[in-house]
Design a protein around this motif. Structure first.
Motif, PDB file in Angstrom:
ATOM      1  N   LEU A 130      -1.909  -3.901  -8.852  1.00  0.00           N
ATOM      2  CA  LEU A 130      -1.907  -2.638  -8.134  1.00  0.00           C
ATOM      3  C   LEU A 130      -2.593  -2.786  -6.782  1.00  0.00           C
ATOM      4  O   LEU A 130      -2.084  -2.342  -5.761  1.00  0.00           O
ATOM      5  CB  LEU A 130      -2.586  -1.547  -8.961  1.00  0.00           C
ATOM      6  CG  LEU A 130      -2.610  -0.148  -8.356  1.00  0.00           C
ATOM      7  CD1 LEU A 130      -1.181   0.363  -8.184  1.00  0.00           C
ATOM      8  CD2 LEU A 130      -3.406   0.794  -9.228  1.00  0.00           C
ATOM      9  N   SER A 131      -3.740  -3.431  -6.764  1.00  0.00           N
ATOM     10  CA  SER A 131      -4.467  -3.655  -5.513  1.00  0.00           C
ATOM     11  C   SER A 131      -3.657  -4.531  -4.571  1.00  0.00           C
ATOM     12  O   SER A 131      -3.568  -4.271  -3.378  1.00  0.00           O
ATOM     13  CB  SER A 131      -5.814  -4.325  -5.781  1.00  0.00           C
ATOM     14  OG  SER A 131      -6.613  -3.514  -6.576  1.00  0.00           O
ATOM     15  N   PHE A 132      -3.057  -5.574  -5.117  1.00  0.00           N
ATOM     16  CA  PHE A 132      -2.272  -6.492  -4.308  1.00  0.00           C
ATOM     17  C   PHE A 132      -1.091  -5.783  -3.667  1.00  0.00           C
ATOM     18  O   PHE A 132      -0.810  -5.969  -2.495  1.00  0.00           O
ATOM     19  CB  PHE A 132      -1.783  -7.662  -5.162  1.00  0.00           C
ATOM     20  CG  PHE A 132      -1.006  -8.672  -4.389  1.00  0.00           C
ATOM     21  CD1 PHE A 132      -1.634  -9.547  -3.520  1.00  0.00           C
ATOM     22  CD2 PHE A 132       0.379  -8.741  -4.504  1.00  0.00           C
ATOM     23  CE1 PHE A 132      -0.915 -10.478  -2.789  1.00  0.00           C
ATOM     24  CE2 PHE A 132       1.106  -9.671  -3.790  1.00  0.00           C
ATOM     25  CZ  PHE A 132       0.454 -10.537  -2.928  1.00  0.00           C
ATOM     26  N   SER A 133      -0.416  -4.906  -4.414  1.00  0.00           N
ATOM     27  CA  SER A 133       0.755  -4.233  -3.856  1.00  0.00           C
ATOM     28  C   SER A 133       0.364  -3.281  -2.742  1.00  0.00           C
ATOM     29  O   SER A 133       1.081  -3.153  -1.763  1.00  0.00           O
ATOM     30  CB  SER A 133       1.543  -3.504  -4.947  1.00  0.00           C
ATOM     31  OG  SER A 133       0.802  -2.425  -5.447  1.00  0.00           O
ATOM     32  N   LEU A 134      -0.764  -2.603  -2.851  1.00  0.00           N
ATOM     33  CA  LEU A 134      -1.197  -1.694  -1.795  1.00  0.00           C
ATOM     34  C   LEU A 134      -1.542  -2.461  -0.530  1.00  0.00           C
ATOM     35  O   LEU A 134      -1.196  -2.066   0.558  1.00  0.00           O
ATOM     36  CB  LEU A 134      -2.407  -0.865  -2.263  1.00  0.00           C
ATOM     37  CG  LEU A 134      -3.008   0.077  -1.224  1.00  0.00           C
ATOM     38  CD1 LEU A 134      -1.979   1.122  -0.805  1.00  0.00           C
ATOM     39  CD2 LEU A 134      -4.246   0.753  -1.763  1.00  0.00           C
ATOM     40  N   ALA A 155       6.810  -2.536   8.414  1.00  0.00           N
ATOM     41  CA  ALA A 155       8.271  -2.657   8.328  1.00  0.00           C
ATOM     42  C   ALA A 155       8.802  -2.053   7.030  1.00  0.00           C
ATOM     43  O   ALA A 155       9.872  -1.437   7.015  1.00  0.00           O
ATOM     44  CB  ALA A 155       8.686  -4.119   8.445  1.00  0.00           C
ATOM     45  N   GLU A 156       8.057  -2.188   5.936  1.00  0.00           N
ATOM     46  CA  GLU A 156       8.485  -1.620   4.660  1.00  0.00           C
ATOM     47  C   GLU A 156       8.369  -0.104   4.636  1.00  0.00           C
ATOM     48  O   GLU A 156       9.070   0.568   3.890  1.00  0.00           O
ATOM     49  CB  GLU A 156       7.652  -2.219   3.524  1.00  0.00           C
ATOM     50  CG  GLU A 156       7.911  -3.699   3.314  1.00  0.00           C
ATOM     51  CD  GLU A 156       6.886  -4.339   2.398  1.00  0.00           C
ATOM     52  OE1 GLU A 156       5.714  -3.914   2.408  1.00  0.00           O
ATOM     53  OE2 GLU A 156       7.266  -5.256   1.671  1.00  0.00           O
ATOM     54  N   LEU A 157       7.477   0.450   5.450  1.00  0.00           N
ATOM     55  CA  LEU A 157       7.251   1.893   5.481  1.00  0.00           C
ATOM     56  C   LEU A 157       8.266   2.629   6.351  1.00  0.00           C
ATOM     57  O   LEU A 157       8.539   3.806   6.130  1.00  0.00           O
ATOM     58  CB  LEU A 157       5.839   2.200   5.999  1.00  0.00           C
ATOM     59  CG  LEU A 157       4.689   1.602   5.195  1.00  0.00           C
ATOM     60  CD1 LEU A 157       3.363   1.908   5.888  1.00  0.00           C
ATOM     61  CD2 LEU A 157       4.684   2.117   3.777  1.00  0.00           C
ATOM     62  N   LYS A 170      11.886  12.998   4.296  1.00  0.00           N
ATOM     63  CA  LYS A 170      12.393  11.725   3.770  1.00  0.00           C
ATOM     64  C   LYS A 170      11.335  10.623   3.916  1.00  0.00           C
ATOM     65  O   LYS A 170      11.085   9.856   2.986  1.00  0.00           O
ATOM     66  CB  LYS A 170      13.675  11.345   4.520  1.00  0.00           C
ATOM     67  CG  LYS A 170      14.369  10.141   3.994  1.00  0.00           C
ATOM     68  CD  LYS A 170      15.135  10.477   2.746  1.00  0.00           C
ATOM     69  CE  LYS A 170      16.113   9.370   2.443  1.00  0.00           C
ATOM     70  NZ  LYS A 170      16.892   9.640   1.270  1.00  0.00           N
ATOM     71  N   SER A 171      10.712  10.565   5.092  1.00  0.00           N
ATOM     72  CA  SER A 171       9.688   9.558   5.348  1.00  0.00           C
ATOM     73  C   SER A 171       8.469   9.766   4.454  1.00  0.00           C
ATOM     74  O   SER A 171       7.943   8.807   3.893  1.00  0.00           O
ATOM     75  CB  SER A 171       9.281   9.603   6.825  1.00  0.00           C
ATOM     76  OG  SER A 171       8.196   8.760   7.074  1.00  0.00           O
ATOM     77  N   GLU A 193       4.887   7.950   0.237  1.00  0.00           N
ATOM     78  CA  GLU A 193       4.121   8.292  -0.962  1.00  0.00           C
ATOM     79  C   GLU A 193       4.482   7.362  -2.125  1.00  0.00           C
ATOM     80  O   GLU A 193       3.620   6.994  -2.906  1.00  0.00           O
ATOM     81  CB  GLU A 193       4.377   9.758  -1.370  1.00  0.00           C
ATOM     82  CG  GLU A 193       3.648  10.752  -0.514  1.00  0.00           C
ATOM     83  CD  GLU A 193       2.149  10.792  -0.763  1.00  0.00           C
ATOM     84  OE1 GLU A 193       1.672  10.328  -1.825  1.00  0.00           O
ATOM     85  OE2 GLU A 193       1.438  11.289   0.121  1.00  0.00           O
ATOM     86  N   THR A 194       5.749   6.987  -2.221  1.00  0.00           N
ATOM     87  CA  THR A 194       6.191   6.083  -3.289  1.00  0.00           C
ATOM     88  C   THR A 194       5.632   4.682  -3.082  1.00  0.00           C
ATOM     89  O   THR A 194       5.161   4.055  -4.021  1.00  0.00           O
ATOM     90  CB  THR A 194       7.722   6.030  -3.338  1.00  0.00           C
ATOM     91  OG1 THR A 194       8.217   7.351  -3.597  1.00  0.00           O
ATOM     92  CG2 THR A 194       8.218   5.084  -4.414  1.00  0.00           C
TER      93      THR A 194
END
Length: 149
Positions: free
Chosen positions: A14-18, A24-26, A139-140, A145-146
């Motif tokens: 979980l920490s690693f993914s945050l 670019a992913e956002l 949409k953004s 948030e996801t």
């Protein structure tokens, strides 16, 4: 023992993914942009304060922290236009009170004249400069948030 190890692994993932997310992913991809909207060059900020913050972020670094990277996406459609500003800081963003004052003044919340909204998640700050009920902003916000749970 197994539960402790499992919980430790889950926390690490979980920490690693945050912390492994990138701007670019956002950003909204072309297929995610609501119908009727197009990307545009430059900025389409509703109020000048939001784009001033984006353009002069280094000036505020002693208040908000040092920026690692930033990006902007601007959109337009016949009834609506605006910009999304993405910031990644070297450390956790620390200038929330300052940002509120800069964007909204003494009122401390969005108004018709200054409708910007933002979200802070760890090292990330995203500012939406759109009028209320903008499909692009909605949409953004849902996407971010996801990703940055």
């Amino acid at each position: 023992m197994k539960i402790t190890i499992s919980m430790s692994v889950a926390f690490f993932l979980l920490s690693f993914s945050l912390f492994s997310q990138t701007i670019a992913e956002l950003k909204l991809k072309p297929k995610e942009i609501p119908k009727g909207y197009t990307l545009s060059d430059g900025n389409n900020c509703v109020s000048v304060q939001a784009c001033t913050f984006y353009n002069d972020i280094e000036t505020y670094s002693n208040i908000v922290g040092k920026v690692k990277s930033k990006a902007m996406q601007s959109f337009k459609s016949r009834p609506d236009s605006g910009s999304i500003m993405y910031f990644e800081f070297e450390h956790v963003f620390k200038g929330e009170r300052f940002l509120q004052g800069l964007l909204w003044g003494k009122g401390g919340q969005p108004t018709d004249e200054h409708p910007e909204e933002y979200i802070v998640k760890g090292k990330f700050l995203i500012v939406w400069s759109f009028h209320p009920d903008s499909p692009v902003r909605e949409k953004s916000e849902a996407k971010i948030e996801t990703i940055l749970q």
